[in-house]
Design a protein around this motif. Structure first.
Motif, PDB file in Angstrom:
ATOM      1  N   GLY A  40      56.705   1.350  19.795  1.00  0.00           N
ATOM      2  CA  GLY A  40      55.338   1.922  20.399  1.00  0.00           C
ATOM      3  C   GLY A  40      55.445   3.317  20.934  1.00  0.00           C
ATOM      4  O   GLY A  40      56.554   4.152  20.859  1.00  0.00           O
ATOM      5  N   ASP A  41      54.287   3.787  21.816  1.00  0.00           N
ATOM      6  CA  ASP A  41      54.465   4.864  22.406  1.00  0.00           C
ATOM      7  C   ASP A  41      55.395   4.986  23.633  1.00  0.00           C
ATOM      8  O   ASP A  41      56.112   3.799  24.049  1.00  0.00           O
ATOM      9  N   ASP A  42      55.929   6.169  23.792  1.00  0.00           N
ATOM     10  CA  ASP A  42      56.835   6.393  25.224  1.00  0.00           C
ATOM     11  C   ASP A  42      58.257   6.022  24.947  1.00  0.00           C
ATOM     12  O   ASP A  42      58.882   5.720  26.034  1.00  0.00           O
ATOM     13  N   THR A  43      58.726   5.706  23.619  1.00  0.00           N
ATOM     14  CA  THR A  43      59.951   5.359  23.251  1.00  0.00           C
ATOM     15  C   THR A  43      60.654   6.686  22.503  1.00  0.00           C
ATOM     16  O   THR A  43      59.799   7.371  21.851  1.00  0.00           O
ATOM     17  N   VAL A  44      62.008   6.656  22.251  1.00  0.00           N
ATOM     18  CA  VAL A  44      62.652   7.928  21.833  1.00  0.00           C
ATOM     19  C   VAL A  44      63.213   7.564  20.540  1.00  0.00           C
ATOM     20  O   VAL A  44      63.637   6.191  20.092  1.00  0.00           O
ATOM     21  N   VAL A  45      62.914   8.109  19.588  1.00  0.00           N
ATOM     22  CA  VAL A  45      63.537   7.992  18.158  1.00  0.00           C
ATOM     23  C   VAL A  45      63.815   9.111  17.494  1.00  0.00           C
ATOM     24  O   VAL A  45      63.562  10.499  17.603  1.00  0.00           O
ATOM     25  N   ARG A  46      64.779   8.623  16.711  1.00  0.00           N
ATOM     26  CA  ARG A  46      65.412   9.956  15.579  1.00  0.00           C
ATOM     27  C   ARG A  46      64.894   9.875  14.205  1.00  0.00           C
ATOM     28  O   ARG A  46      64.847   8.762  13.563  1.00  0.00           O
ATOM     29  N   LEU A  47      64.205  10.817  13.823  1.00  0.00           N
ATOM     30  CA  LEU A  47      63.577  11.029  12.359  1.00  0.00           C
ATOM     31  C   LEU A  47      64.534  12.298  11.375  1.00  0.00           C
ATOM     32  O   LEU A  47      64.515  13.109  12.143  1.00  0.00           O
ATOM     33  N   PHE A  48      64.741  11.609  10.151  1.00  0.00           N
ATOM     34  CA  PHE A  48      65.098  12.618   9.089  1.00  0.00           C
ATOM     35  C   PHE A  48      63.958  13.078   8.704  1.00  0.00           C
ATOM     36  O   PHE A  48      62.903  12.476   8.547  1.00  0.00           O
TER      37      PHE A  48
END
Length: 220
Positions: A40-48
């Motif tokens: 959900g919102d306000d979380t960190v993610v790494r995307l290629f």
């Protein structure tokens, strides 16, 4: 070229997310599969990511794994397959399912993607069946995008496996065997299928051996 982004998910929409990277908001288009795998919102993610530039627009597409991004790039190399159509295919089938469909010439499986008609699906499998080794040469696991809280620890990022060394010296049987292992088959069953496929087709190249082996391995 923007190869990957790590940031905070500000907003999830029907076909994209807004990602805050060091104070800059990036609108990243994602498949349904990717969106469902994001937090959900306000979380960190790494995307290629894959940056597509046209005369009248610039769009950024995001993927959980490098393997998905490579598949997207391969699909858009086919005439008539735009970035959105390729994204629909990536979202409809996972990478291994798409590889199997292309190797087997199964255009009906490709047609399950939204907006992909029979002619386009047939063109995709016909044009890519000789080039699918570009994907199956990747390591079996490319590493999913890490998801944590806002206190993001860079050391916890799972790095993608290194691309294997060039295998031009390998025989077609060895390359096909490696491809089947990367698709999740066991060593023994892959070897038996390749041996059976090559018995009647001793001159078969890698793509043909892979296709014939999958015909033996995939349940009817």
């Amino acid at each position: 070229m923007i190869g990957c982004l790590t940031g905070i998910v500000i907003q999830k929409n029907a076909d994209c997310i807004l990602l805050d990277v060091a104070g800059v908001g990036y609108q990243v288009y994602c498949s349904e599969r990717t969106l469902s795998g994001l937090p959900g919102d306000d979380t960190v993610v790494r995307l290629f990511t894959d940056l597509q530039v046209r005369e009248d627009w610039i769009q950024l597409f995001g993927f959980l794994t490098r393997k998905e991004r490579e598949l997207h790039n391969l699909l858009t190399s086919v005439q008539g397959v735009g970035a959105k159509a390729a994204l629909a295919i990536v979202g409809s089938l996972d990478v291994d399912e798409t590889i199997r469909a292309i190797a087997l010439g199964d255009s009906d499986a490709i047609r399950t993607a939204r907006g992909v008609g029979p002619k386009l699906a047939l063109r995709i499998v016909n044009e890519l069946k000789e080039r699918i080794s570009l994907l199956v040469s990747w390591a079996e696991t490319e590493g999913e995008a890490p998801v944590t809280g806002v206190g993001f620890d860079e050391s916890r990022v799972k790095q993608p496996a290194a691309s294997p060394a060039a295998q031009t010296a390998l025989s077609p049987a060895a390359e096909a065997h490696s491809a089947l292992i990367n698709l999740g088959y066991q060593q023994g069953e892959a070897a038996r299928a390749i041996a059976a496929a090559g018995r009647d087709n001793p001159q078969a190249d890698t793509a043909e051996l892979l296709r014939l082996s999958l015909l033996l391995l995939v349940p009817k």
